[in-house]
Design an enzyme around this catalytic site. Structure first.
Site, PDB file in Angstrom:
ATOM      1  N   ASP A   4      -0.425   0.244  -1.751  1.00  0.00           N
ATOM      2  CA  ASP A   4      -0.175  -0.097  -0.442  1.00  0.00           C
ATOM      3  C   ASP A   4      -1.032   1.376  -0.460  1.00  0.00           C
ATOM      4  O   ASP A   4      -1.654   1.690   0.529  1.00  0.00           O
ATOM      5  CB  ASP A   4       0.774   0.212   0.117  1.00  0.00           C
ATOM      6  CG  ASP A   4       0.888  -0.465   1.454  1.00  0.00           C
ATOM      7  OD1 ASP A   4      -0.476  -0.398   2.230  1.00  0.00           O
ATOM      8  OD2 ASP A   4       1.936  -1.238   2.543  1.00  0.00           O
TER       9      ASP A   4
ATOM     10  N   HIS B 266       9.509  -3.617   5.622  1.00  0.00           N
ATOM     11  CA  HIS B 266       8.414  -1.901   5.610  1.00  0.00           C
ATOM     12  C   HIS B 266       7.201  -1.384   6.946  1.00  0.00           C
ATOM     13  O   HIS B 266       6.534  -2.189   7.665  1.00  0.00           O
ATOM     14  CB  HIS B 266       7.385  -3.102   4.383  1.00  0.00           C
ATOM     15  CG  HIS B 266       5.445  -2.451   4.071  1.00  0.00           C
ATOM     16  ND1 HIS B 266       5.908  -2.382   2.939  1.00  0.00           N
ATOM     17  CD2 HIS B 266       4.470  -2.602   4.332  1.00  0.00           C
ATOM     18  CE1 HIS B 266       4.145  -2.378   2.439  1.00  0.00           C
ATOM     19  NE2 HIS B 266       4.068  -2.462   3.840  1.00  0.00           N
TER      20      HIS B 266
ATOM     21  N   HIS C  90       4.938   0.692   9.024  1.00  0.00           N
ATOM     22  CA  HIS C  90       3.742   1.573   8.663  1.00  0.00           C
ATOM     23  C   HIS C  90       3.997   2.706   9.715  1.00  0.00           C
ATOM     24  O   HIS C  90       4.786   2.269  10.952  1.00  0.00           O
ATOM     25  CB  HIS C  90       2.366   1.212   8.656  1.00  0.00           C
ATOM     26  CG  HIS C  90       1.799   0.173   7.480  1.00  0.00           C
ATOM     27  ND1 HIS C  90       0.819   0.681   6.940  1.00  0.00           N
ATOM     28  CD2 HIS C  90       2.450  -0.679   6.566  1.00  0.00           C
ATOM     29  CE1 HIS C  90       0.869   0.458   4.984  1.00  0.00           C
ATOM     30  NE2 HIS C  90       1.621  -0.414   5.573  1.00  0.00           N
TER      31      HIS C  90
ATOM     32  N   CYS D 129      -4.542   0.023   5.733  1.00  0.00           N
ATOM     33  CA  CYS D 129      -4.469  -1.714   5.275  1.00  0.00           C
ATOM     34  C   CYS D 129      -6.295  -1.829   4.692  1.00  0.00           C
ATOM     35  O   CYS D 129      -6.355  -1.460   6.107  1.00  0.00           O
ATOM     36  CB  CYS D 129      -3.488  -2.414   5.272  1.00  0.00           C
ATOM     37  SG  CYS D 129      -4.401  -4.346   5.542  1.00  0.00           S
TER      38      CYS D 129
ATOM     39  N   ASN E  39       1.922   4.014   5.294  1.00  0.00           N
ATOM     40  CA  ASN E  39       3.123   3.132   5.646  1.00  0.00           C
ATOM     41  C   ASN E  39       3.799   5.530   5.778  1.00  0.00           C
ATOM     42  O   ASN E  39       3.772   6.249   5.912  1.00  0.00           O
ATOM     43  CB  ASN E  39       4.114   3.371   4.473  1.00  0.00           C
ATOM     44  CG  ASN E  39       3.960   1.677   3.412  1.00  0.00           C
ATOM     45  OD1 ASN E  39       2.298   1.789   2.663  1.00  0.00           O
ATOM     46  ND2 ASN E  39       4.367   0.678   4.276  1.00  0.00           N
TER      47      ASN E  39
HETATM   48  C1  LIG Z   1      -5.919 -14.209  -2.473  1.00  0.00           C
HETATM   49  C2  LIG Z   1      -7.939 -13.925  -2.760  1.00  0.00           C
HETATM   50  C3  LIG Z   1      -7.884 -13.434  -4.090  1.00  0.00           C
HETATM   51  C4  LIG Z   1      -8.636 -15.278  -2.461  1.00  0.00           C
HETATM   52  O1  LIG Z   1      -9.940 -14.569  -1.856  1.00  0.00           O
HETATM   53  P1  LIG Z   1     -11.120 -15.764  -2.318  1.00  0.00           P
HETATM   54  O2  LIG Z   1     -12.827 -15.143  -2.382  1.00  0.00           O
HETATM   55  O3  LIG Z   1     -10.709 -17.171  -1.308  1.00  0.00           O
HETATM   56  O4  LIG Z   1     -10.997 -16.392  -3.849  1.00  0.00           O
HETATM   57  P2  LIG Z   1     -12.307 -17.267  -5.283  1.00  0.00           P
HETATM   58  O5  LIG Z   1     -11.177 -18.074  -5.421  1.00  0.00           O
HETATM   59  O6  LIG Z   1     -12.641 -18.035  -4.086  1.00  0.00           O
HETATM   60  O7  LIG Z   1     -12.329 -15.932  -5.772  1.00  0.00           O
HETATM   61  C5  LIG Z   1     -13.351 -15.092  -5.135  1.00  0.00           C
HETATM   62  C6  LIG Z   1     -14.035 -14.416  -6.553  1.00  0.00           C
HETATM   63  O8  LIG Z   1     -12.525 -13.027  -6.489  1.00  0.00           O
HETATM   64  C7  LIG Z   1     -11.722 -13.207  -8.332  1.00  0.00           C
HETATM   65  N1  LIG Z   1     -10.466 -13.686  -7.951  1.00  0.00           N
HETATM   66  C8  LIG Z   1      -9.983 -14.488  -7.182  1.00  0.00           C
HETATM   67  N2  LIG Z   1      -8.555 -13.629  -7.547  1.00  0.00           N
HETATM   68  C9  LIG Z   1      -8.412 -12.885  -8.821  1.00  0.00           C
HETATM   69  C10 LIG Z   1      -7.425 -12.304  -9.272  1.00  0.00           C
HETATM   70  N3  LIG Z   1      -5.692 -12.305  -8.620  1.00  0.00           N
HETATM   71  N4  LIG Z   1      -7.174 -10.468  -9.796  1.00  0.00           N
HETATM   72  C11 LIG Z   1      -8.702 -10.442  -9.883  1.00  0.00           C
HETATM   73  N5  LIG Z   1     -10.512 -11.465  -9.468  1.00  0.00           N
HETATM   74  C12 LIG Z   1      -9.599 -12.790  -8.569  1.00  0.00           C
HETATM   75  C13 LIG Z   1     -12.540 -15.358  -8.559  1.00  0.00           C
HETATM   76  O9  LIG Z   1     -12.275 -15.014 -10.328  1.00  0.00           O
HETATM   77  C14 LIG Z   1     -13.854 -15.564  -8.075  1.00  0.00           C
HETATM   78  O10 LIG Z   1     -14.769 -14.022  -8.933  1.00  0.00           O
HETATM   79  P3  LIG Z   1     -16.348 -14.601  -9.127  1.00  0.00           P
HETATM   80  O11 LIG Z   1     -16.038 -15.878  -9.213  1.00  0.00           O
HETATM   81  O12 LIG Z   1     -17.134 -14.501  -7.800  1.00  0.00           O
HETATM   82  O13 LIG Z   1     -16.075 -13.721 -10.176  1.00  0.00           O
HETATM   83  C15 LIG Z   1      -8.417 -12.878  -2.294  1.00  0.00           C
HETATM   84  O14 LIG Z   1      -8.271 -12.895  -0.549  1.00  0.00           O
HETATM   85  C16 LIG Z   1      -8.174 -10.991  -2.458  1.00  0.00           C
HETATM   86  O15 LIG Z   1      -7.555 -11.542  -3.184  1.00  0.00           O
HETATM   87  N6  LIG Z   1      -7.003 -11.030  -1.188  1.00  0.00           N
HETATM   88  C17 LIG Z   1      -6.014  -9.478  -1.165  1.00  0.00           C
HETATM   89  C18 LIG Z   1      -6.412  -8.428  -0.058  1.00  0.00           C
HETATM   90  C19 LIG Z   1      -5.754  -7.479  -0.709  1.00  0.00           C
HETATM   91  O16 LIG Z   1      -5.130  -6.927  -1.375  1.00  0.00           O
HETATM   92  N7  LIG Z   1      -5.077  -6.937   0.497  1.00  0.00           N
HETATM   93  C20 LIG Z   1      -4.033  -5.694   0.590  1.00  0.00           C
HETATM   94  C21 LIG Z   1      -3.148  -6.209   0.533  1.00  0.00           C
HETATM   95  S1  LIG Z   1      -1.655  -6.837   1.520  1.00  0.00           S
HETATM   96  C22 LIG Z   1      -1.275  -5.845   1.898  1.00  0.00           C
HETATM   97  O17 LIG Z   1      -0.944  -4.344   1.843  1.00  0.00           O
HETATM   98  C23 LIG Z   1       0.341  -6.016   2.856  1.00  0.00           C
HETATM   99  C24 LIG Z   1       1.312  -5.248   2.461  1.00  0.00           C
HETATM  100  C25 LIG Z   1       2.019  -5.611   1.523  1.00  0.00           C
HETATM  101  O18 LIG Z   1       1.267  -4.225   2.186  1.00  0.00           O
HETATM  102  C26 LIG Z   1       2.413  -4.973   3.472  1.00  0.00           C
HETATM  103  C27 LIG Z   1       2.179  -5.006   4.331  1.00  0.00           C
HETATM  104  O19 LIG Z   1       2.085  -4.199   5.546  1.00  0.00           O
HETATM  105  O20 LIG Z   1       1.193  -5.605   5.609  1.00  0.00           O
END
Ligand SMILES: CC(C)(COP(=O)([O-])OP(=O)([O-])OC[C@H]1O[C@@H](n2cnc3c(N)ncnc32)[C@H](O)[C@@H]1OP(=O)([O-])[O-])[C@@H](O)C(=O)NCCC(=O)NCCSC(=O)C[C@@](C)(O)CC(=O)[O-]
Length: 314
Positions: A28, A219, A221, A252, A261
């Site tokens: 994070d 959790h 921030h 984020c 955080n």
């Molecule tokens: C969920 C998706 C993947 C949907 O994203 P999407 O664009 O809707 O997904 P998709 O299935 O159409 O895939 C798009 C591309 O991503 C690839 N892909 C798809 N999945 C993966 C994967 N797992 N690993 C690697 N690559 C991946 C997939 O293969 C494709 O590649 P392309 O064909 O275009 O070359 C996207 O929205 C995403 O990765 N989001 C993550 C966002 C994120 O990480 N945010 C920060 C973390 S959450 C946070 O910090 C909050 C937390 C937890 O700390 C708590 C708080 O404080 O609130």
């Protein structure tokens, strides 16, 4: 101590004797950094945190590198760290692609993450809350099959940058969905740091009606400077797991303006003063915080960490 003060202290709600601190700095904390940080630096950070005594470190995130480029080195990081027996190294997994990568990398715990706010779910994971739960069904089943711990994280539990107010009922609804997927632990996350102590207690008490409080984590921030107060308030209602980030790293990518955080050093300093055991060596965490801050070329966002570091030089 005078009798009046003694009586007042005896009337305080009791705090847990021990808490678990989950260090989320390597994930994070670093995910929002613009400059690419090498896997070597991330590995050294995780190793320092392992030596400091954490039992749970969020070390990686197997998300789309197009969405969060900084986490693209997660496989290398997981391969390079020196693991200590008994320590849980966690990784975020938004879908089966992420799960497969986490499994191959040897993650001890996978984290599925959604939101109490529909608007934030769309921005962060590009789907609705209901769709995210459907997507997590396979991840949860695979985690159980491989005997990997499953954690659920619920963003925007106290407010959302896009939708505004979020009610305790909305948080409880997502807790129920994550509970039914078989989560071992559920994080109640204040993504934008707007929670205040009584609000936090109300949410924690509501979600505790749906899931054991011993498996709920806070959790927080620290955007509005409320995080330590919110941790204290959470302990008063029985929460004993907290997330924090060394040097207060973080923010984020999908919550503009949100800061990191709560700093781990600050949390540990408060716990020491309260006599609440964490089994973590504060001095080593200060060193880790100074290490990563020097690498990033800025001062740590930890008052206790900076004060302890300055005292050493004086
Ligand atoms: C969920 C998706 C993947 C949907 O994203 P999407 O664009 O809707 O997904 P998709 O299935 O159409 O895939 C798009 C591309 O991503 C690839 N892909 C798809 N999945 C993966 C994967 N797992 N690993 C690697 N690559 C991946 C997939 O293969 C494709 O590649 P392309 O064909 O275009 O070359 C996207 O929205 C995403 O990765 N989001 C993550 C966002 C994120 O990480 N945010 C920060 C973390 S959450 C946070 O910090 C909050 C937390 C937890 O700390 C708590 C708080 O404080 O609130």
């Amino acid at each position: 101590m005078n009798t009046q003060l003694n009586t007042a202290l005896n009337q305080q709600p009791s705090l847990p004797k021990q808490v678990k601190i989950v260090e989320v700095g390597p994930r994070d904390g670093l995910q929002n950094e613009k400059e690419t940080i090498s896997a070597e630096v991330k590995i050294e950070l995780v190793d320092r945190l392992t030596k400091a005594g954490f039992v749970n470190i969020e070390a990686a995130s197997f998300v789309s590198p197009k969405w969060v480029p900084q986490m693209a080195t997660s496989t290398e990081v997981m391969a390079g760290i020196q693991r200590k027996a008994g320590v849980i190294y966690s990784a975020l997994t938004p879908n089966m692609k992420g799960f497969e990568a986490a499994l191959a990398a040897g993650a001890d715990e996978v984290v599925i993450f959604s939101s109490a706010s529909e608007a934030f779910a769309q921005k962060n994971i590009n789907c609705s809350i209901a769709e995210s739960i459907e997507r997590f069904r396979d991840v949860a089943a695979a985690a159980k099959q491989h005997r990997i711990r499953l954690r659920g994280s619920i963003s925007c539990a106290f407010g959302c940058p896009y939708q505004g107010e979020v009610t305790p009922e909305q948080v409880a609804d997502v807790v129920k969905l994550m509970r039914d997927l078989g989560c071992d632990e559920i994080d109640i996350a204040d993504t934008i740091g707007v929670g205040t102590p009584r609000h936090v207690q109300a949410v924690m008490q509501r979600v505790a009606q749906e899931f054991p409080i011993a498996q709920i984590s806070g959790h927080f921030h620290d955007t509005y400077g409320q995080a330590l107060a919110n941790i204290y308030a959470s302990m008063e209602v029985g929460v004993s797991i907290f997330h924090s980030s060394v040097a207060g790293l973080g923010g984020c990518p999908y919550a503009k303006g949100a800061t990191g955080n709560v700093a781990t050093e600050d949390v540990l300093f408060m716990m020491q003063g309260l006599g609440v055991d964490t089994c973590i060596d504060l001095n080593q965490v200060v060193d880790a915080g100074q290490f990563i801050s020097q690498h990033l070329g800025r001062k740590a966002v930890s008052r206790a960490g900076n004060a302890i570091a300055a005292k050493r030089i004086a």
